[in-house]
Motif scaffolding. Structure first.
Motif, PDB file in Angstrom:
ATOM      1  N   GLY A   1       6.908   3.853  18.166  1.00 32.57           N
ATOM      2  CA  GLY A   1       5.784   4.575  17.609  1.00 32.57           C
ATOM      3  C   GLY A   1       5.072   3.818  16.516  1.00 32.57           C
ATOM      4  N   LYS A   2       3.944   4.368  16.164  1.00 28.27           N
ATOM      5  CA  LYS A   2       3.142   3.839  15.068  1.00 28.27           C
ATOM      6  C   LYS A   2       2.784   5.000  14.161  1.00 28.27           C
ATOM      7  CE  LYS A   2       0.169   0.415  13.998  1.00 28.27           C
ATOM      8  NZ  LYS A   2       0.273  -0.876  14.519  1.00 28.27           N
ATOM      9  N   LEU A   3       2.974   4.799  12.879  1.00 30.35           N
ATOM     10  CA  LEU A   3       2.603   5.766  11.856  1.00 30.35           C
ATOM     11  C   LEU A   3       1.361   5.226  11.164  1.00 30.35           C
ATOM     12  CD1 LEU A   3       3.025   8.068   9.762  1.00 30.35           C
ATOM     13  CD2 LEU A   3       4.670   6.572   8.619  1.00 30.35           C
ATOM     14  N   SER A   4       0.318   6.029  11.126  1.00 32.72           N
ATOM     15  CA  SER A   4      -0.916   5.654  10.431  1.00 32.72           C
ATOM     16  C   SER A   4      -1.223   6.717   9.391  1.00 32.72           C
ATOM     17  CB  SER A   4      -2.090   5.558  11.401  1.00 32.72           C
ATOM     18  OG  SER A   4      -1.836   4.605  12.394  1.00 32.72           O
ATOM     19  N   ILE A   5      -1.612   6.270   8.220  1.00 31.30           N
ATOM     20  CA  ILE A   5      -1.949   7.202   7.152  1.00 31.30           C
ATOM     21  C   ILE A   5      -3.318   6.835   6.598  1.00 31.30           C
ATOM     22  CG2 ILE A   5      -1.290   8.098   4.905  1.00 31.30           C
ATOM     23  CD1 ILE A   5       1.558   7.736   5.662  1.00 31.30           C
TER      24      ILE A   5
ATOM     25  N   VAL B   1      -1.625  12.184   8.376  1.00 33.02           N
ATOM     26  CA  VAL B   1      -0.431  11.467   8.807  1.00 33.02           C
ATOM     27  C   VAL B   1      -0.414  11.559  10.326  1.00 33.02           C
ATOM     28  CG1 VAL B   1       2.082  11.341   8.668  1.00 33.02           C
ATOM     29  CG2 VAL B   1       0.748  12.089   6.671  1.00 33.02           C
ATOM     30  N   ASP B   2      -0.507  10.413  10.962  1.00 32.80           N
ATOM     31  CA  ASP B   2      -0.681  10.362  12.409  1.00 32.80           C
ATOM     32  C   ASP B   2       0.428   9.514  13.030  1.00 32.80           C
ATOM     33  OD1 ASP B   2      -1.816  10.672  14.892  1.00 32.80           O
ATOM     34  OD2 ASP B   2      -3.626   9.531  14.448  1.00 32.80           O
ATOM     35  N   PHE B   3       1.238  10.138  13.887  1.00 37.19           N
ATOM     36  CA  PHE B   3       2.270   9.428  14.642  1.00 37.19           C
ATOM     37  C   PHE B   3       1.797   9.290  16.083  1.00 37.19           C
ATOM     38  CE2 PHE B   3       4.939  11.072  11.237  1.00 37.19           C
ATOM     39  CZ  PHE B   3       5.838  10.043  11.021  1.00 37.19           C
ATOM     40  N   SER B   4       1.949   8.113  16.638  1.00 37.76           N
ATOM     41  CA  SER B   4       1.627   7.860  18.037  1.00 37.76           C
ATOM     42  C   SER B   4       2.858   7.222  18.673  1.00 37.76           C
ATOM     43  CB  SER B   4       0.426   6.913  18.124  1.00 37.76           C
ATOM     44  OG  SER B   4       0.142   6.590  19.454  1.00 37.76           O
TER      45      SER B   4
ATOM     46  N   LYS C   1       0.831  -1.211   0.000  1.00 39.07           N
ATOM     47  CA  LYS C   1       0.000   0.000   0.000  1.00 39.07           C
ATOM     48  C   LYS C   1       0.865   1.260   0.000  1.00 39.07           C
ATOM     49  CE  LYS C   1      -3.825  -2.118   2.529  1.00 39.07           C
ATOM     50  NZ  LYS C   1      -4.560  -2.099   3.820  1.00 39.07           N
ATOM     51  N   LEU C   2       1.923   1.246   0.801  1.00 37.71           N
ATOM     52  CA  LEU C   2       2.834   2.387   0.854  1.00 37.71           C
ATOM     53  C   LEU C   2       3.439   2.648  -0.525  1.00 37.71           C
ATOM     54  CD1 LEU C   2       4.550   4.505   2.437  1.00 37.71           C
ATOM     55  CD2 LEU C   2       6.171   2.648   2.905  1.00 37.71           C
TER      56      LEU C   2
END
Length: 175
Positions: free
Chosen positions: A118-122, A133-136, A52-53
Motif C-alpha cells: 500500500g501507499k499512504l498519502s497525507i 489520510v489516504d491509503f491505497s 515532513k512526517l
C-alpha cells in the motif's frame, strides 16, 4: 514508549537503512550506475518524506508510520507527505487510532496468507481545514464488503474498490 520498544524501533530503523545501503553497494559492485543513481534518489526522497512526517508534531503517528512494516506482517506501505510543518499534536492519538482500526479491519477480513502493498498519502483539504489520510492498497485477497462494514460502522472512512485492490480515506481536523 518504553526503553525496550525504543531500542527495537532503533534496531529496525538501522536494519532498514543498512538494507538500502547494501542494495546500493551491490549496484556499485555490478557497475550499474543508473541503478545506483535511482536507488540513491529513492533513499533521499524517503528521507525527505520522513522529515515532513516528523515535522507534523504528531510523534505517536510518526512512530506508527515509521515502524509499520515491522509491525504488520502481511501489509507493507510506503508513504508520501504532501504537507509539512503543521502542528497535529491535538489529533495525534486520533490519527493513530483511525489508522490502527483500519489495519485491524484489513487483517480481520483478508485471507489468512494474503499480502497487501500500500501507499499512504497525507495532504490538506482545499480549504485547509482538514488533513486527508489516504491509503491505497494492491491486493484482492479481501472480502471487500465485510471490510467496508467493519471500517464504515462509524461513518468515518470512505472505501472504494479498484481494479487491483482498494482505497480508503478519512479526514482529521487541521488545528
Amino acid at each position: 514508549m518504553n526503553e525496550e520498544k525504543l531500542v527495537q524501533f532503533i534496531q529496525n530503523y538501522r536494519h532498514d537503512i543498512l538494507n538500502e545501503l547494501q542494495i546500493i553497494q551491490g549496484y556499485i559492485n555490478m557497475e550499474m550506475n543508473k541503478k545506483v543513481n535511482e536507488k540513491v534518489a529513492q533513499v533521499v526522497d524517503n528521507f525527505h518524506n520522513e522529515r515532513k512526517l516528523l515535522s507534523l508534531q504528531a510523534p505517536k503517528f510518526a512512530i506508527w508510520v515509521m515502524q509499520f512494516n515491522h509491525v504488520y506482517g502481511n501489509i507493507r506501505i510506503t508513504y508520501d507527505m504532501f504537507i509539512e510543518n503543521l502542528n497535529l499534536q491535538s489529533t495525534d492519538d486520533q490519527l493513530v487510532l483511525l489508522c490502527a482500526n483500519l489495519m485491524h479491519c484489513l487483517e480481520k477480513h483478508s485471507e489468512k496468507d494474503a499480502f497487501f502493498e500500500g501507499k499512504l498519502s497525507i495532504h490538506k483539504q482545499a480549504d485547509n481545514a482538514k488533513i486527508i489520510v489516504d491509503f491505497s492498497f494492491d491486493g484482492k485477497d479481501l472480502c471487500l464488503e465485510n471490510f467496508k462494514k467493519c471500517v464504515q460502522k462509524d461513518k468515518i472512512y470512505d472505501v472504494l474498490g479498484t481494479d487491483t485492490g482498494f482505497n480508503c480515506r478519512f479526514t482529521v481536523p487541521c488545528h
